[in-house]
Structure formats: C-alpha cells, structure tokens
Scaffold this motif. Structure first.
Motif, PDB file in Angstrom:
ATOM      1  N   TYR A   1      43.805  28.867  20.537  1.00  0.00           N
ATOM      2  CA  TYR A   1      45.204  29.194  20.805  1.00  0.00           C
ATOM      3  C   TYR A   1      45.906  28.100  21.604  1.00  0.00           C
ATOM      4  O   TYR A   1      47.130  28.069  21.653  1.00  0.00           O
ATOM      5  N   LEU A   2      45.167  27.214  22.236  1.00  0.00           N
ATOM      6  CA  LEU A   2      45.774  26.123  22.987  1.00  0.00           C
ATOM      7  C   LEU A   2      46.171  24.951  22.092  1.00  0.00           C
ATOM      8  O   LEU A   2      46.817  24.022  22.557  1.00  0.00           O
ATOM      9  N   GLN A   3      45.788  25.000  20.819  1.00  0.00           N
ATOM     10  CA  GLN A   3      46.128  23.914  19.902  1.00  0.00           C
ATOM     11  C   GLN A   3      47.393  24.297  19.124  1.00  0.00           C
ATOM     12  O   GLN A   3      47.390  25.275  18.368  1.00  0.00           O
ATOM     13  N   PRO A   4      48.472  23.540  19.303  1.00  0.00           N
ATOM     14  CA  PRO A   4      49.746  23.916  18.669  1.00  0.00           C
ATOM     15  C   PRO A   4      49.674  23.966  17.146  1.00  0.00           C
ATOM     16  O   PRO A   4      50.264  24.852  16.530  1.00  0.00           O
ATOM     17  N   GLU A   5      48.954  23.047  16.523  1.00  0.00           N
ATOM     18  CA  GLU A   5      48.902  23.045  15.055  1.00  0.00           C
ATOM     19  C   GLU A   5      48.182  24.281  14.524  1.00  0.00           C
ATOM     20  O   GLU A   5      48.500  24.786  13.450  1.00  0.00           O
ATOM     21  N   PHE A   6      47.221  24.789  15.274  1.00  0.00           N
ATOM     22  CA  PHE A   6      46.559  26.027  14.872  1.00  0.00           C
ATOM     23  C   PHE A   6      47.533  27.194  14.931  1.00  0.00           C
ATOM     24  O   PHE A   6      47.559  28.035  14.039  1.00  0.00           O
ATOM     25  N   MET A   7      48.321  27.234  15.994  1.00  0.00           N
ATOM     26  CA  MET A   7      49.282  28.331  16.147  1.00  0.00           C
ATOM     27  C   MET A   7      50.338  28.289  15.046  1.00  0.00           C
ATOM     28  O   MET A   7      50.742  29.326  14.519  1.00  0.00           O
TER      29      MET A   7
ATOM     30  N   GLY B   1      49.942  27.029  11.990  1.00  0.00           N
ATOM     31  CA  GLY B   1      49.267  27.459  10.769  1.00  0.00           C
ATOM     32  C   GLY B   1      49.055  28.959  10.732  1.00  0.00           C
ATOM     33  O   GLY B   1      49.242  29.593   9.687  1.00  0.00           O
ATOM     34  N   LEU B   2      48.671  29.537  11.857  1.00  0.00           N
ATOM     35  CA  LEU B   2      48.478  30.986  11.927  1.00  0.00           C
ATOM     36  C   LEU B   2      49.801  31.718  11.706  1.00  0.00           C
ATOM     37  O   LEU B   2      49.862  32.703  10.971  1.00  0.00           O
ATOM     38  N   ALA B   3      50.866  31.228  12.322  1.00  0.00           N
ATOM     39  CA  ALA B   3      52.183  31.849  12.140  1.00  0.00           C
ATOM     40  C   ALA B   3      52.629  31.750  10.685  1.00  0.00           C
ATOM     41  O   ALA B   3      53.205  32.706  10.145  1.00  0.00           O
ATOM     42  N   ASN B   4      52.368  30.631  10.037  1.00  0.00           N
ATOM     43  CA  ASN B   4      52.744  30.478   8.624  1.00  0.00           C
ATOM     44  C   ASN B   4      51.954  31.446   7.740  1.00  0.00           C
ATOM     45  O   ASN B   4      52.510  32.006   6.787  1.00  0.00           O
ATOM     46  N   GLN B   5      50.689  31.654   8.033  1.00  0.00           N
ATOM     47  CA  GLN B   5      49.879  32.583   7.248  1.00  0.00           C
ATOM     48  C   GLN B   5      50.349  34.016   7.433  1.00  0.00           C
ATOM     49  O   GLN B   5      50.420  34.788   6.468  1.00  0.00           O
ATOM     50  N   VAL B   6      50.694  34.380   8.670  1.00  0.00           N
ATOM     51  CA  VAL B   6      51.187  35.740   8.920  1.00  0.00           C
ATOM     52  C   VAL B   6      52.533  35.926   8.236  1.00  0.00           C
ATOM     53  O   VAL B   6      52.800  36.960   7.620  1.00  0.00           O
ATOM     54  N   TRP B   7      53.416  34.927   8.316  1.00  0.00           N
ATOM     55  CA  TRP B   7      54.738  35.026   7.715  1.00  0.00           C
ATOM     56  C   TRP B   7      54.644  35.109   6.188  1.00  0.00           C
ATOM     57  O   TRP B   7      55.477  35.736   5.541  1.00  0.00           O
ATOM     58  N   ALA B   8      53.628  34.468   5.612  1.00  0.00           N
ATOM     59  CA  ALA B   8      53.468  34.480   4.160  1.00  0.00           C
ATOM     60  C   ALA B   8      53.116  35.871   3.633  1.00  0.00           C
ATOM     61  O   ALA B   8      53.291  36.150   2.444  1.00  0.00           O
ATOM     62  N   CYS B   9      52.634  36.757   4.499  1.00  0.00           N
ATOM     63  CA  CYS B   9      52.303  38.125   4.062  1.00  0.00           C
ATOM     64  C   CYS B   9      53.548  38.948   3.798  1.00  0.00           C
ATOM     65  O   CYS B   9      53.482  39.966   3.118  1.00  0.00           O
TER      66      CYS B   9
END
Length: 40
Positions: free
Chosen positions: A23-29, A31-39
């Motif tokens: 969670y401290l890595q911005p690019e991971f966050m 990517g995670l937000a994009n995956q959740v938004w894609a749902c």
C-alpha cells in the motif's frame, strides 16, 4: 502447541506487513484502483 500458535501469529503478522508495504507503493494503489473501477 504454544510453538505452533507462535508460528501462526508470526506468519499472520508477516502477511499483514507485506500487504502494508504494498500500500505504500503509489503505482500499486493506482493499479488496484483501476481494477476496482473496471468492475463498475
């Protein structure tokens, strides 16, 4: 029995620490937000 319980707690804390470090890595966050938004 106490040794097994201690190993279980150590494994759980290690897993939580690894997730926290992700969670401290911005690019991971992002990517995670994009995956959740894609749902939606």
């Amino acid at each position: 029995m106490n040794t097994l319980r201690l190993l279980g707690w150590a494994a759980a804390l290690a897993a939580l620490g690894g997730v926290f470090m992700l969670y401290l890595q911005p690019e991971f966050m992002v990517g995670l937000a994009n995956q959740v938004w894609a749902c939606f």
